[in-house]
Scaffold this motif. Structure first.
Motif, PDB file in Angstrom:
ATOM      1  N   THR A  91       0.712  -1.152   0.115  1.00  0.00           N
ATOM      2  CA  THR A  91      -0.143   0.006   0.172  1.00  0.00           C
ATOM      3  C   THR A  91       0.755   1.394  -0.066  1.00  0.00           C
ATOM      4  OG1 THR A  91      -0.396  -0.256   2.461  1.00  0.00           O
ATOM      5  CG2 THR A  91      -2.005  -1.029   1.067  1.00  0.00           C
ATOM      6  N   ASP A  92       1.957   1.336   0.470  1.00  0.00           N
ATOM      7  CA  ASP A  92       2.748   2.299   0.601  1.00  0.00           C
ATOM      8  C   ASP A  92       3.579   2.529  -0.761  1.00  0.00           C
ATOM      9  OD1 ASP A  92       4.840   4.177   2.475  1.00  0.00           O
ATOM     10  OD2 ASP A  92       6.388   3.146   1.032  1.00  0.00           O
ATOM     11  N   ARG A  93       4.110   1.270  -1.310  1.00  0.00           N
ATOM     12  CA  ARG A  93       4.798   1.439  -2.949  1.00  0.00           C
ATOM     13  C   ARG A  93       3.865   1.828  -3.789  1.00  0.00           C
ATOM     14  NH1 ARG A  93       8.316   2.959  -2.804  1.00  0.00           N
ATOM     15  NH2 ARG A  93       8.953   2.274  -4.901  1.00  0.00           N
ATOM     16  N   ALA A  94       2.557   1.373  -3.763  1.00  0.00           N
ATOM     17  CA  ALA A  94       1.483   1.925  -4.714  1.00  0.00           C
ATOM     18  C   ALA A  94       1.209   3.349  -4.724  1.00  0.00           C
ATOM     19  CB  ALA A  94       0.379   1.106  -4.380  1.00  0.00           C
ATOM     20  N   GLN A  95       1.182   4.039  -3.556  1.00  0.00           N
ATOM     21  CA  GLN A  95       0.989   5.314  -3.533  1.00  0.00           C
ATOM     22  C   GLN A  95       2.122   6.381  -3.776  1.00  0.00           C
ATOM     23  OE1 GLN A  95      -2.168   6.256   0.002  1.00  0.00           O
ATOM     24  NE2 GLN A  95      -0.985   4.749   0.744  1.00  0.00           N
ATOM     25  N   HIS A  96       3.197   5.630  -3.582  1.00  0.00           N
ATOM     26  CA  HIS A  96       4.692   6.337  -3.767  1.00  0.00           C
ATOM     27  C   HIS A  96       4.639   6.344  -5.512  1.00  0.00           C
ATOM     28  CE1 HIS A  96       7.121   7.186  -0.246  1.00  0.00           C
ATOM     29  NE2 HIS A  96       7.050   6.224   0.086  1.00  0.00           N
ATOM     30  N   GLU A  97       4.345   5.293  -6.060  1.00  0.00           N
ATOM     31  CA  GLU A  97       4.648   5.227  -7.365  1.00  0.00           C
ATOM     32  C   GLU A  97       3.458   5.688  -8.392  1.00  0.00           C
ATOM     33  OE1 GLU A  97       7.542   4.414  -8.756  1.00  0.00           O
ATOM     34  OE2 GLU A  97       8.230   4.208  -6.612  1.00  0.00           O
ATOM     35  N   LEU A  98       2.177   5.814  -7.671  1.00  0.00           N
ATOM     36  CA  LEU A  98       0.858   5.793  -8.638  1.00  0.00           C
ATOM     37  C   LEU A  98      -0.145   6.881  -7.726  1.00  0.00           C
ATOM     38  CD1 LEU A  98       0.476   2.264  -9.280  1.00  0.00           C
ATOM     39  CD2 LEU A  98       1.400   3.806 -10.748  1.00  0.00           C
ATOM     40  N   TRP A  99       0.572   7.725  -7.198  1.00  0.00           N
ATOM     41  CA  TRP A  99      -0.574   8.864  -6.670  1.00  0.00           C
ATOM     42  C   TRP A  99      -1.042   9.956  -7.841  1.00  0.00           C
ATOM     43  CZ3 TRP A  99      -2.436   9.288  -1.948  1.00  0.00           C
ATOM     44  CH2 TRP A  99      -3.124  10.365  -1.535  1.00  0.00           C
ATOM     45  N   HIS A 100      -0.114   9.760  -8.798  1.00  0.00           N
ATOM     46  CA  HIS A 100      -0.515  10.898  -9.959  1.00  0.00           C
ATOM     47  C   HIS A 100      -1.495   9.918 -10.775  1.00  0.00           C
ATOM     48  CE1 HIS A 100       2.278   8.002 -11.799  1.00  0.00           C
ATOM     49  NE2 HIS A 100       1.975   8.256 -12.592  1.00  0.00           N
ATOM     50  N   VAL A 101      -1.852   8.727 -10.855  1.00  0.00           N
ATOM     51  CA  VAL A 101      -3.019   8.062 -11.205  1.00  0.00           C
ATOM     52  C   VAL A 101      -4.192   8.242 -10.421  1.00  0.00           C
ATOM     53  CG1 VAL A 101      -3.744   5.713 -11.584  1.00  0.00           C
ATOM     54  CG2 VAL A 101      -1.427   6.148 -12.098  1.00  0.00           C
ATOM     55  N   TRP A 102      -4.209   8.399  -9.138  1.00  0.00           N
ATOM     56  CA  TRP A 102      -5.212   8.765  -8.194  1.00  0.00           C
ATOM     57  C   TRP A 102      -5.764  10.348  -8.470  1.00  0.00           C
ATOM     58  CZ3 TRP A 102      -9.172   6.755  -5.623  1.00  0.00           C
ATOM     59  CH2 TRP A 102      -9.816   7.408  -4.747  1.00  0.00           C
ATOM     60  N   GLU A 103      -4.677  10.944  -8.586  1.00  0.00           N
ATOM     61  CA  GLU A 103      -5.064  12.211  -8.385  1.00  0.00           C
ATOM     62  C   GLU A 103      -4.931  13.013  -9.881  1.00  0.00           C
ATOM     63  OE1 GLU A 103      -2.821  16.030  -6.692  1.00  0.00           O
ATOM     64  OE2 GLU A 103      -3.879  14.705  -4.907  1.00  0.00           O
ATOM     65  N   PRO A 104      -5.443  13.147 -10.852  1.00  0.00           N
ATOM     66  CA  PRO A 104      -5.478  13.610 -12.135  1.00  0.00           C
ATOM     67  C   PRO A 104      -4.885  14.911 -12.244  1.00  0.00           C
ATOM     68  CG  PRO A 104      -7.918  13.296 -11.692  1.00  0.00           C
ATOM     69  CD  PRO A 104      -7.281  12.927 -10.510  1.00  0.00           C
ATOM     70  N   GLU A 105      -5.186  15.674 -11.164  1.00  0.00           N
ATOM     71  CA  GLU A 105      -4.465  17.161 -11.180  1.00  0.00           C
ATOM     72  C   GLU A 105      -3.029  17.173 -11.083  1.00  0.00           C
ATOM     73  OE1 GLU A 105      -6.835  16.129  -9.035  1.00  0.00           O
ATOM     74  OE2 GLU A 105      -8.757  16.799 -10.304  1.00  0.00           O
ATOM     75  N   HIS A 106      -2.525  16.132 -10.838  1.00  0.00           N
ATOM     76  CA  HIS A 106      -1.107  15.914 -10.155  1.00  0.00           C
ATOM     77  C   HIS A 106      -0.252  16.685 -11.796  1.00  0.00           C
ATOM     78  CE1 HIS A 106       2.844  14.662  -9.336  1.00  0.00           C
ATOM     79  NE2 HIS A 106       2.367  14.327  -8.202  1.00  0.00           N
ATOM     80  N   ARG A 107       0.915  17.283 -11.188  1.00  0.00           N
ATOM     81  CA  ARG A 107       1.565  17.687 -12.417  1.00  0.00           C
ATOM     82  C   ARG A 107       2.151  16.622 -13.489  1.00  0.00           C
ATOM     83  NH1 ARG A 107       7.008  18.811 -13.080  1.00  0.00           N
ATOM     84  NH2 ARG A 107       7.530  18.193 -10.919  1.00  0.00           N
ATOM     85  N   ALA A 108       2.486  15.392 -12.716  1.00  0.00           N
ATOM     86  CA  ALA A 108       3.067  14.155 -13.480  1.00  0.00           C
ATOM     87  C   ALA A 108       1.823  13.559 -14.432  1.00  0.00           C
ATOM     88  CB  ALA A 108       3.515  13.118 -12.788  1.00  0.00           C
ATOM     89  N   ALA A 109       0.469  14.059 -14.167  1.00  0.00           N
ATOM     90  CA  ALA A 109      -0.686  13.461 -14.878  1.00  0.00           C
ATOM     91  C   ALA A 109      -0.947  14.462 -16.085  1.00  0.00           C
ATOM     92  CB  ALA A 109      -1.754  12.876 -13.879  1.00  0.00           C
ATOM     93  N   LYS A 110      -0.715  15.505 -15.999  1.00  0.00           N
ATOM     94  CA  LYS A 110      -1.160  16.336 -17.085  1.00  0.00           C
ATOM     95  C   LYS A 110      -1.051  16.073 -18.415  1.00  0.00           C
ATOM     96  CE  LYS A 110      -1.294  20.381 -13.922  1.00  0.00           C
ATOM     97  NZ  LYS A 110      -0.721  21.639 -13.326  1.00  0.00           N
ATOM     98  N   GLY A 111      -2.135  16.001 -19.207  1.00  0.00           N
ATOM     99  CA  GLY A 111      -1.835  15.815 -20.675  1.00  0.00           C
ATOM    100  C   GLY A 111      -1.819  14.059 -21.045  1.00  0.00           C
ATOM    101  N   ARG A 112      -2.329  13.367 -19.872  1.00  0.00           N
ATOM    102  CA  ARG A 112      -2.296  12.084 -20.240  1.00  0.00           C
ATOM    103  C   ARG A 112      -3.573  11.344 -19.699  1.00  0.00           C
ATOM    104  NH1 ARG A 112       2.654   9.622 -16.755  1.00  0.00           N
ATOM    105  NH2 ARG A 112       2.156   7.713 -18.163  1.00  0.00           N
ATOM    106  N   ASP A 113      -3.840  10.544 -20.532  1.00  0.00           N
ATOM    107  CA  ASP A 113      -5.347   9.605 -20.182  1.00  0.00           C
ATOM    108  C   ASP A 113      -4.761   8.616 -19.293  1.00  0.00           C
ATOM    109  OD1 ASP A 113      -7.307   8.525 -20.000  1.00  0.00           O
ATOM    110  OD2 ASP A 113      -7.718   7.905 -22.234  1.00  0.00           O
ATOM    111  N   LEU A 114      -5.022   8.532 -18.112  1.00  0.00           N
ATOM    112  CA  LEU A 114      -4.725   7.492 -17.093  1.00  0.00           C
ATOM    113  C   LEU A 114      -5.983   6.594 -16.533  1.00  0.00           C
ATOM    114  CD1 LEU A 114      -2.108   9.481 -14.954  1.00  0.00           C
ATOM    115  CD2 LEU A 114      -1.486   7.813 -17.030  1.00  0.00           C
ATOM    116  N   SER A 115      -7.154   6.988 -17.400  1.00  0.00           N
ATOM    117  CA  SER A 115      -8.365   6.340 -16.780  1.00  0.00           C
ATOM    118  C   SER A 115      -8.233   4.945 -16.605  1.00  0.00           C
ATOM    119  CB  SER A 115      -9.352   6.791 -17.689  1.00  0.00           C
ATOM    120  OG  SER A 115      -9.296   6.279 -18.935  1.00  0.00           O
ATOM    121  N   LYS A 116      -7.623   4.177 -17.525  1.00  0.00           N
ATOM    122  CA  LYS A 116      -7.563   2.826 -17.496  1.00  0.00           C
ATOM    123  C   LYS A 116      -6.851   2.329 -16.193  1.00  0.00           C
ATOM    124  CE  LYS A 116      -7.685   0.388 -21.196  1.00  0.00           C
ATOM    125  NZ  LYS A 116      -7.581  -0.516 -22.424  1.00  0.00           N
TER     126      LYS A 116
END
Length: 565
Positions: free
Chosen positions: A201-226
């Motif tokens: 649960t720790d590792r998933a949030q470190h690596e994939l918080w931008h998948v959970w939070e679409p406003e994250h700078r690392a998620a901008k311009g990407r379709d991460l819905s799947k």
């Protein structure tokens, strides 16, 4: 009465709350509705070795002696990985053992190597690779591996370079592997106390918080819905596993779900060694070789720049920490040869340095550090000067102060080992800005865009408790991790040692159902009712080190791959 503590490492209400309400986590929603729940405060810094040592001891770092992943003893060039032998205090299961209680513990950071107490113990992600003493009972461990396959104590899956699908798949399997391990051990081994930490649960949030939070700078311009669907499925898997574990518990068991810290986004790095270098507090060696490195550093020859290049070339399967010695290609070897590091610092002229993951700053004091240059009588005015300078650093987006407060050692640490603590700890107002303890000069700017993990630790964790001894609907009042050990001991009917900093969370407990401990608190080292001898906390002795030099180096490299060094 039995107590089952399941660590949902890094779990936060910011994820569990919405998913419980949406129906994606029905078992947790049921436990929240029928039991007690609320925020569980972490300790500072909210890092696994400090947090879980607080859970196991009920004490602050000044008493148990663990302040970070590495212990330097005020020697900035010679850090060693902390282990259970670094903990200068009894652990909760050692105290319980003195009163005849048996424990099963697995994956709990800082619990390797097993010290004392009856039961079954598995190592954690700070264990050496293929350690012969990873499990306290080799026969039971062999049975476990027959059931779940080769046991996986850690995962270094990273999302970098567009590897989110691979990271998610690996962490999903990692979670399922540990849930199966828990279910096997709780049925195979006798126990009064069961404690296990789910690292996934720790590792998933470190690596994939931008998948959970679409406003994250690392998620901008990407379709991460799947990918988001897969991320939610990860938490559904956790919920299903918790439901199966809860259903298999003996009826006289109190179940405690807890996280050692919360989680949230990170988008920027703050490197205080860059700030200290710019002020002149941190000095470099006066040689042509080092001046050449500084020239390259000023022009962007940093781990950050080379790593970003590696991402573009599809080579970023590990973190920037690979430059600590894991050079596998010519680009990495060339980059390492150009980097500025602590090997190039002139310690005899350096007044202060930053060392750690959460804004820790140490004064290079005469008589304390090997090459200290600040006289003891000058420390006080120098600290005041540092604090004033830190509090004046502007937030790059708002112009307001970036730093919320600068905390001195005595404000958060108390005990015989408090002298090992940093002189100052810098707490930022905006936790999207993350102070870094990676390579000494990861960047050449005080504030730079974050790379690698997109989520990081927060102080607000999660606690859910259920069972006959728990009051339905109760909420913990200002609870912290240090309250877990005394509460567990109380529920087991074991007296709480008088020197614990935590308290029994009596507001959660139904006294009619909970066992009545002895009326007086246990004194430190008192044998108690059981036939186990009193635990003797290890002394800080290099000859009693848990790791060989090779093992220590391997663990430090693992921590670097995870982004902690």
């Amino acid at each position: 009465m039995k107590v089952f503590v399941l660590g949902l490492d890094g779990a936060t209400w910011d994820v569990i709350g919405p998913l419980s309400r949406s129906g994606d986590m029905p078992n947790l929603a049921r436990l929240i509705g029928h039991g007690a729940s609320g925020t569980l405060g972490s300790v500072f810094p909210p890092l696994s070795p400090v947090a879980w040592t607080g859970v196991m001891t009920g004490k602050n770092s000044g008493k148990h002696g663990v302040f970070e992943f590495l212990e330097y003893g005020h020697d900035p060039l010679h850090g060693r990985v902390n282990s259970s032998r670094s903990i200068q205090s009894d652990l909760v299961w050692e105290i319980a053992a003195r009163h005849g209680k048996t424990t099963v513990a697995g994956g709990v950071p800082m619990s390797y190597p097993h010290r004392k107490g009856p039961g079954f113990f598995l190592g954690d992600f700070l264990s050496p690779p293929d350690a012969a003493d990873f499990a306290s009972d080799k026969a039971i461990f062999a049975e476990l591996e027959q059931h779940v396959g080769p046991y996986r104590p850690w995962s270094t899956a990273v999302h970098d370079g567009g590897r989110e699908p691979q990271a998610l798949a690996e962490l999903q399997g990692f979670l399922e592997h540990h849930l199966k391990s828990v279910q096997f051990l709780m049925k195979r081994c006798p126990w009064d106390l069961f404690m296990y930490d789910l690292m996934a649960t720790d590792r998933a949030q470190h690596e994939l918080w931008h998948v959970w939070e679409p406003e994250h700078r690392a998620a901008k311009g990407r379709d991460l819905s799947k990918l988001r669907e897969g991320y939610v499925q990860f938490w559904r898997t956790l919920d299903q596993g918790v439901g199966e574990i809860e259903a298999a518990l003996p009826p006289d068991t109190t179940l405690i779900l807890m996280s050692d810290h919360g989680f949230g986004p990170i988008e920027w790095f703050v490197n205080f060694n860059v700030w200290l270098l710019g002020r002149g507090d941190l000095a470099l060696q006066d040689s042509f070789y080092v001046k050449q490195k500084k020239w390259f550093y000023d022009r962007g020859a940093t781990p950050e720049a080379i790593y970003n290049l590696m991402v573009k070339l599809g080579l970023a399967e590990q973190r920037v920490g690979r430059f600590r010695g894991k050079q596998t290609g010519p680009l990495e070897r060339l980059a390492e040869s150009a980097f500025l590091s602590r090997r190039h610092i002139d310690w005899s002229k350096t007044k202060a340095y930053s060392q750690g993951n959460f804004g820790q700053i140490f004064v290079n004091q005469k008589g304390r550090q090997p090459q200290g240059c600040v006289a003891p009588e000058d420390v006080r005015p120098y600290l005041d000067d540092l604090k004033a300078g830190l509090l004046a650093i502007p937030h790059p987006e708002t112009g307001e102060p970036l730093v919320e407060r600068v905390v001195e050692r005595e404000e958060i640490y108390d005990g015989p080992h408090a002298h090992l603590a940093p002189d100052l700890t810098v707490v930022l107002k905006d936790w999207r800005y993350r102070t870094i303890g990676l390579h000494d000069f990861t960047t050449n700017k005080l504030i730079s865009p974050a790379f690698g993990p997109t989520g990081d630790h927060r102080m607000e964790g999660v606690m859910i408790a259920t069972g006959r001894a728990i009051k339905p609907g109760a909420e913990p009042a200002g609870a912290t991790l240090l309250d877990i050990a005394p509460t567990v001991l109380h529920l087991l009917g074991v007296p709480v040692p008088a020197d614990m900093d935590g308290r029994v969370l009596s507001e959660l407990i139904n006294s009619d159902e909970a066992p009545a401990p002895e009326s007086r608190p246990e004194e430190k080292g008192e044998p108690g009712q059981g036939d186990q001898p009193p635990a003797s906390p290890p002394q800080d002795d290099a000859d009693d080190a848990a790791y060989t030099e090779e093992e220590d180096a391997a663990i430090q490299q693992r921590l670097a791959d995870l982004g902690y060094l």
